[in-house]
Design a protein around this motif. Structure first.
Motif, mmCIF file in Angstrom:
data_model
loop_
_atom_site.group_PDB
_atom_site.id
_atom_site.type_symbol
_atom_site.label_atom_id
_atom_site.label_comp_id
_atom_site.label_asym_id
_atom_site.label_seq_id
_atom_site.Cartn_x
_atom_site.Cartn_y
_atom_site.Cartn_z
ATOM 1 N N ALA A 34 -11.573 0.028 -15.224
ATOM 2 C CA ALA A 34 -12.897 -0.293 -14.704
ATOM 3 C C ALA A 34 -13.332 -1.662 -15.204
ATOM 4 O O ALA A 34 -13.190 -1.965 -16.402
ATOM 5 N N PHE A 35 -13.849 -2.470 -14.300
ATOM 6 C CA PHE A 35 -14.534 -3.710 -14.654
ATOM 7 C C PHE A 35 -15.974 -3.519 -14.201
ATOM 8 O O PHE A 35 -16.310 -3.704 -13.039
ATOM 9 N N SER A 60 2.577 -5.452 -11.013
ATOM 10 C CA SER A 60 1.733 -5.374 -9.819
ATOM 11 C C SER A 60 0.379 -4.756 -10.168
ATOM 12 O O SER A 60 0.219 -4.056 -11.180
ATOM 13 N N SER A 61 -0.584 -5.009 -9.301
ATOM 14 C CA SER A 61 -1.915 -4.423 -9.470
ATOM 15 C C SER A 61 -2.608 -4.419 -8.117
ATOM 16 O O SER A 61 -2.179 -5.092 -7.177
ATOM 17 N N LEU A 62 -3.678 -3.667 -8.032
ATOM 18 C CA LEU A 62 -4.504 -3.629 -6.832
ATOM 19 C C LEU A 62 -5.958 -3.744 -7.271
ATOM 20 O O LEU A 62 -6.451 -2.911 -8.031
ATOM 21 N N THR A 63 -6.626 -4.789 -6.797
ATOM 22 C CA THR A 63 -8.034 -5.002 -7.119
ATOM 23 C C THR A 63 -8.886 -4.392 -6.018
ATOM 24 O O THR A 63 -8.721 -4.726 -4.838
ATOM 25 N N VAL A 64 -9.789 -3.500 -6.398
ATOM 26 C CA VAL A 64 -10.642 -2.790 -5.444
ATOM 27 C C VAL A 64 -12.092 -2.999 -5.857
ATOM 28 O O VAL A 64 -12.450 -2.808 -7.016
ATOM 29 N N GLY A 65 -12.928 -3.400 -4.904
ATOM 30 C CA GLY A 65 -14.353 -3.539 -5.157
ATOM 31 C C GLY A 65 -15.107 -2.286 -4.760
ATOM 32 O O GLY A 65 -14.935 -1.775 -3.645
ATOM 33 N N PRO A 115 -8.010 0.420 0.116
ATOM 34 C CA PRO A 115 -8.720 -0.585 -0.678
ATOM 35 C C PRO A 115 -10.204 -0.689 -0.375
ATOM 36 O O PRO A 115 -10.976 -1.175 -1.212
ATOM 37 N N ASP A 116 -10.628 -0.261 0.802
ATOM 38 C CA ASP A 116 -12.052 -0.224 1.131
ATOM 39 C C ASP A 116 -12.241 0.686 2.328
ATOM 40 O O ASP A 116 -11.305 0.953 3.088
ATOM 41 N N ALA A 138 -1.313 -1.394 -11.727
ATOM 42 C CA ALA A 138 -2.629 -1.031 -12.243
ATOM 43 C C ALA A 138 -3.695 -1.098 -11.158
ATOM 44 O O ALA A 138 -3.700 -2.011 -10.331
ATOM 45 N N LEU A 139 -4.589 -0.129 -11.164
ATOM 46 C CA LEU A 139 -5.790 -0.187 -10.339
ATOM 47 C C LEU A 139 -6.858 -0.928 -11.127
ATOM 48 O O LEU A 139 -7.188 -0.548 -12.258
ATOM 49 N N LEU A 140 -7.421 -1.978 -10.534
ATOM 50 C CA LEU A 140 -8.492 -2.751 -11.151
ATOM 51 C C LEU A 140 -9.730 -2.573 -10.281
ATOM 52 O O LEU A 140 -9.909 -3.258 -9.278
#
Length: 214
Positions: A34-35, A60-65, A115-116, A138-140
């Motif tokens: 979590a950010f 690898s990672s995936l950035t999700v808002g 992702p959205d 990682a999920l970010l």
């Protein structure tokens, strides 16, 4: 809590290094991070830095808002467009996040993450394709008020602003949300409960708790 000065670049590298060795307690092969922070704190910028640092390290990672998982306007604005109570507990579609993001990343999941789901500007479904997150990726997830919902994060990072800085950096037409963040600080205390705390009152000179226990 003792804070140490750091640059954003070094902070991204430090968090990426920590993620390389992070093993989820539930056996999932996908660390979930979590950010957390008010929009004025720009937690998504830090998530993007960590994603870049992970890529350089071959991870690898995936950035999700989280803003991609808001509820439709008819539900968000049921009690008016500036209702801080609704903003605090009713804007985020937590069920969709559990179903489309966290469920696939459980130990028995398939790693296919949406992702959205919803565009809050057009108030329509985004129709995005699913993304396959490779094992170890990682999920970010970045957004506001994230530590309120018992999501299964393996690492929590809170980008903190003092009340004065939060008010100063929040656009005037969004200051009605400040009551929600005051409540969040009181009830959830993210600056005390997050694994990593970043103070960003001066966006040019962040400081952090170095990931040490609070």
């Amino acid at each position: 809590m003792r804070l140490e000065a750091i640059t954003w670049e070094r902070l991204g590298d430090a968090l990426a290094e920590r993620l390389l060795d992070l093993a989820p307690a539930d056996g999932s092969p996908w660390p979930r991070v979590a950010f957390d922070g008010a929009p004025a704190a720009r937690p998504g910028d830090l998530a993007a830095r960590v994603a870049d640092a992970l890529r350089i390290r071959g991870r690898s990672s995936l950035t999700v808002g989280a803003e991609g998982f808001l509820r439709p306007a008819s539900l968000r604005f049921e009690y008016g467009r500036e209702d801080a109570e609704a903003y605090y507990g009713g804007w985020l579609d937590t069920g969709a996040l559990w179903r489309e993001v966290f469920g696939p990343l459980e130990a028995t999941g398939n790693g296919r993450v949406l992702p959205d789901l919803w565009d809050p500007v057009t108030d329509r479904a985004t129709r995005s394709d699913y993304v396959q997150l490779s094992r170890g990726g990682a999920l970010l997830l970045h957004g506001s008020l994230l530590l309120n919902h018992w999501f299964p994060f393996d690492l929590t990072v809170h980008v903190s602003l003092s009340p004065a800085a939060l008010r100063r950096r929040t656009p005037e037409d969004e200051r009605w949300t400040l009551a929600a963040f005051i409540r969040y600080d009181t009830e959830t205390a993210p600056a005390e409960t997050a694994d990593v705390v970043v103070r960003a009152d001066d966006p040019r000179h962040p400081a952090w708790n170095a990931g040490q226990p609070l």
